[in-house]
Design an enzyme around this catalytic site. Sequence first.
Site, mmCIF file in Angstrom:
data_model
loop_
_atom_site.group_PDB
_atom_site.id
_atom_site.type_symbol
_atom_site.label_atom_id
_atom_site.label_comp_id
_atom_site.label_asym_id
_atom_site.label_seq_id
_atom_site.Cartn_x
_atom_site.Cartn_y
_atom_site.Cartn_z
ATOM 1 N N ARG A 146 14.590 0.824 -2.654
ATOM 2 C CA ARG A 146 13.167 0.961 -2.987
ATOM 3 C C ARG A 146 12.856 2.411 -3.388
ATOM 4 O O ARG A 146 12.680 2.732 -4.560
ATOM 5 C CB ARG A 146 12.316 0.482 -1.796
ATOM 6 N N HIS A 164 10.747 9.872 7.904
ATOM 7 C CA HIS A 164 11.168 9.643 6.500
ATOM 8 C C HIS A 164 11.129 11.013 5.815
ATOM 9 O O HIS A 164 10.048 11.525 5.523
ATOM 10 C CB HIS A 164 10.177 8.656 5.882
ATOM 11 N N HIS A 190 12.304 13.659 2.806
ATOM 12 C CA HIS A 190 12.912 13.957 1.502
ATOM 13 C C HIS A 190 13.589 15.325 1.610
ATOM 14 O O HIS A 190 13.233 16.157 2.461
ATOM 15 C CB HIS A 190 11.847 13.899 0.403
ATOM 16 N N CYS A 195 9.227 9.927 -5.135
ATOM 17 C CA CYS A 195 8.028 9.165 -5.491
ATOM 18 C C CYS A 195 7.595 9.565 -6.897
ATOM 19 O O CYS A 195 7.387 10.749 -7.174
ATOM 20 C CB CYS A 195 6.921 9.440 -4.484
HETATM 21 P P1 HMG Z 1 -4.825 -0.434 -10.202
HETATM 22 O O1 HMG Z 1 -4.596 -0.323 -11.654
HETATM 23 O O2 HMG Z 1 -5.928 0.341 -9.586
HETATM 24 O O3 HMG Z 1 -4.939 -1.949 -9.744
HETATM 25 O O4 HMG Z 1 -3.442 -0.064 -9.474
HETATM 26 P P2 HMG Z 1 -6.041 -3.012 -9.984
HETATM 27 O O5 HMG Z 1 -6.343 -3.650 -8.666
HETATM 28 O O6 HMG Z 1 -7.183 -2.459 -10.796
HETATM 29 O O7 HMG Z 1 -5.260 -4.060 -10.874
HETATM 30 C C1 HMG Z 1 -4.762 -3.716 -12.161
HETATM 31 C C2 HMG Z 1 -3.687 -4.711 -12.559
HETATM 32 O O8 HMG Z 1 -2.587 -4.606 -11.667
HETATM 33 C C3 HMG Z 1 -4.159 -6.156 -12.466
HETATM 34 O O9 HMG Z 1 -3.442 -6.881 -13.429
HETATM 35 C C4 HMG Z 1 -3.713 -6.571 -11.102
HETATM 36 O O10 HMG Z 1 -3.540 -7.937 -10.970
HETATM 37 C C5 HMG Z 1 -2.371 -5.857 -10.995
HETATM 38 P P3 HMG Z 1 -4.052 -7.207 -14.888
HETATM 39 O O11 HMG Z 1 -5.315 -7.948 -14.606
HETATM 40 O O12 HMG Z 1 -4.279 -5.887 -15.575
HETATM 41 O O13 HMG Z 1 -2.951 -8.023 -15.540
HETATM 42 N N1 HMG Z 1 -1.978 -5.602 -9.620
HETATM 43 C C6 HMG Z 1 -0.754 -5.893 -9.132
HETATM 44 N N2 HMG Z 1 0.325 -6.451 -9.724
HETATM 45 C C7 HMG Z 1 1.408 -6.622 -8.935
HETATM 46 N N3 HMG Z 1 1.451 -6.253 -7.625
HETATM 47 C C8 HMG Z 1 0.394 -5.705 -7.030
HETATM 48 C C9 HMG Z 1 -0.764 -5.503 -7.796
HETATM 49 N N4 HMG Z 1 -1.966 -4.978 -7.526
HETATM 50 C C10 HMG Z 1 -2.696 -5.041 -8.642
HETATM 51 N N5 HMG Z 1 0.482 -5.344 -5.761
HETATM 52 C C11 HMG Z 1 -1.938 -0.334 -7.618
HETATM 53 C C12 HMG Z 1 -3.356 -0.067 -8.059
HETATM 54 C C13 HMG Z 1 -1.884 -0.103 -6.141
HETATM 55 C C14 HMG Z 1 -1.586 -1.794 -7.936
HETATM 56 C C15 HMG Z 1 -0.967 0.592 -8.407
HETATM 57 O O14 HMG Z 1 -1.448 1.910 -8.343
HETATM 58 C C16 HMG Z 1 0.432 0.543 -7.848
HETATM 59 O O15 HMG Z 1 1.117 -0.456 -7.930
HETATM 60 N N6 HMG Z 1 0.895 1.637 -7.266
HETATM 61 C C17 HMG Z 1 2.226 1.663 -6.697
HETATM 62 C C18 HMG Z 1 2.580 3.032 -6.388
HETATM 63 C C19 HMG Z 1 3.990 3.108 -5.875
HETATM 64 O O16 HMG Z 1 4.770 2.181 -5.887
HETATM 65 N N7 HMG Z 1 4.328 4.316 -5.407
HETATM 66 C C20 HMG Z 1 5.628 4.571 -4.874
HETATM 67 C C21 HMG Z 1 5.795 3.987 -3.515
HETATM 68 S S1 HMG Z 1 5.054 4.977 -2.237
HETATM 69 C C22 HMG Z 1 6.294 6.137 -1.880
HETATM 70 O O17 HMG Z 1 7.282 6.229 -2.556
HETATM 71 C C23 HMG Z 1 6.137 6.984 -0.654
HETATM 72 C C24 HMG Z 1 7.065 6.559 0.494
HETATM 73 O O18 HMG Z 1 8.417 6.616 0.100
HETATM 74 C C25 HMG Z 1 6.872 7.473 1.714
HETATM 75 C C26 HMG Z 1 6.897 8.961 1.318
HETATM 76 O O19 HMG Z 1 7.952 9.458 0.888
HETATM 77 O O20 HMG Z 1 5.826 9.537 1.416
HETATM 78 C C27 HMG Z 1 6.749 5.119 0.964
HETATM 79 MG MG MG Z 2 9.638 8.419 0.102
#
Ligand code: HMG
Ligand code: MG
Length: 309
Positions: free
Chosen positions: A13, A205, A207, A238
């Site tokens: 992931r 966690h 980095h 990220c």
């Molecule tokens: P948004 O554009 O604000 O979402 O994104 P929305 O609610 O306005 O929806 C827009 C479109 O996205 C819609 O589709 C929704 O259906 C779809 P459309 O009508 O345009 O076809 N949608 C989704 N599709 C699939 N799965 C979903 C989903 N939600 C909405 N869950 C959103 C908001 C949260 C979806 C977006 O910003 C996003 O996916 N962000 C992900 C960010 C991410 O993955 N970041 C990395 C992981 S975190 C990390 O790495 C940190 C960690 O490792 C710990 C650390 O190191 O700190 C965990």
């Molecule tokens: Mg991370």
Amino acid sequence: MAERVTINEVGLRDGLQNQPRHVDTDHKVQLLNALLAAGIRHVEATSFVSPKAVPQMADAADLMTRLPDRSHIDYSVLVPNVKGYERAKEAGAHSVAVALSCTETMNRRNINMGLAQAEAVCAEVMRLAAADGLIGRAYLSVAFFCPFEGQIAREVVTWLAAAMFDAGAREVIVADTIGSADPMHVRDVFDDLTRRYDANLLSGHFHDTKGLALANSYAAFSAGIRKFDSSIGGLGGCPFAPGAAGNAATEDLVNMFESAGCATGIDLEKLPAAVAVAEQCTGKALGGRWLNWRRTQQAKQAVRAVGSN
Ligand code: HMG
Ligand code: MG
């Protein structure tokens, strides 16, 4: 008896989410099999996020149908919102993790919500998971330092941890997203948390941007923490946090804890094979410090063997 330390592999992931080269589901399964062959039993397999935001995770539902040994492996997945939670539940996830950042700006960059909304949405996901009998886990991202807002006050971390536990989280993972923490800071934050919560409900966690992920893991260990995230070969980062380098390398964490007399249940000697698969997947040279050391030793042995022939 040796202390037990749990290593949660997040390479599939966190490790792959930021890779420029597309990694298909077959290669992900191949990587998983190599990790499991080395004894890894806790894996964050994928994330149910927007495929537009993170194309590498677009195959989340497909990958879930192909996870090996689901009855014995503790698989978790990341979900950013209720939609992600519903998708994960539908795909049969038994453990889901939210990513709640400790600042307004980081939440906006990562999940397009302000801090208050992100807290409310993450709490809702934790409540839904508890009601549905799933394990809810909550990352507290940028818990030490935010690339946009700087140093984080300890009270913010304790306040958000309380909000997640109150909503039903079974685990809070304290994350140094951009690898800016130092061991004293880590110790302080975990000391604060372990005064309030059982250390077994907390995890670290880290980095490795500044080469302190191992030292920070050990600082958390000295505060009583026994569960850590890591990525095979040091993959990770990220896409929405500038400066986020790879996670602590799994092989380095295993080497450190096993050298310190802790049991991880992971066979260090089998991890290089998993690093090799991760290298094939990403097209990059990978490997933590231990692996580089081991490769040097093997090269020297090969030279000696040629010399003695
Ligand atoms: P948004 O554009 O604000 O979402 O994104 P929305 O609610 O306005 O929806 C827009 C479109 O996205 C819609 O589709 C929704 O259906 C779809 P459309 O009508 O345009 O076809 N949608 C989704 N599709 C699939 N799965 C979903 C989903 N939600 C909405 N869950 C959103 C908001 C949260 C979806 C977006 O910003 C996003 O996916 N962000 C992900 C960010 C991410 O993955 N970041 C990395 C992981 S975190 C990390 O790495 C940190 C960690 O490792 C710990 C650390 O190191 O700190 C965990
Ligand atoms: Mg991370």
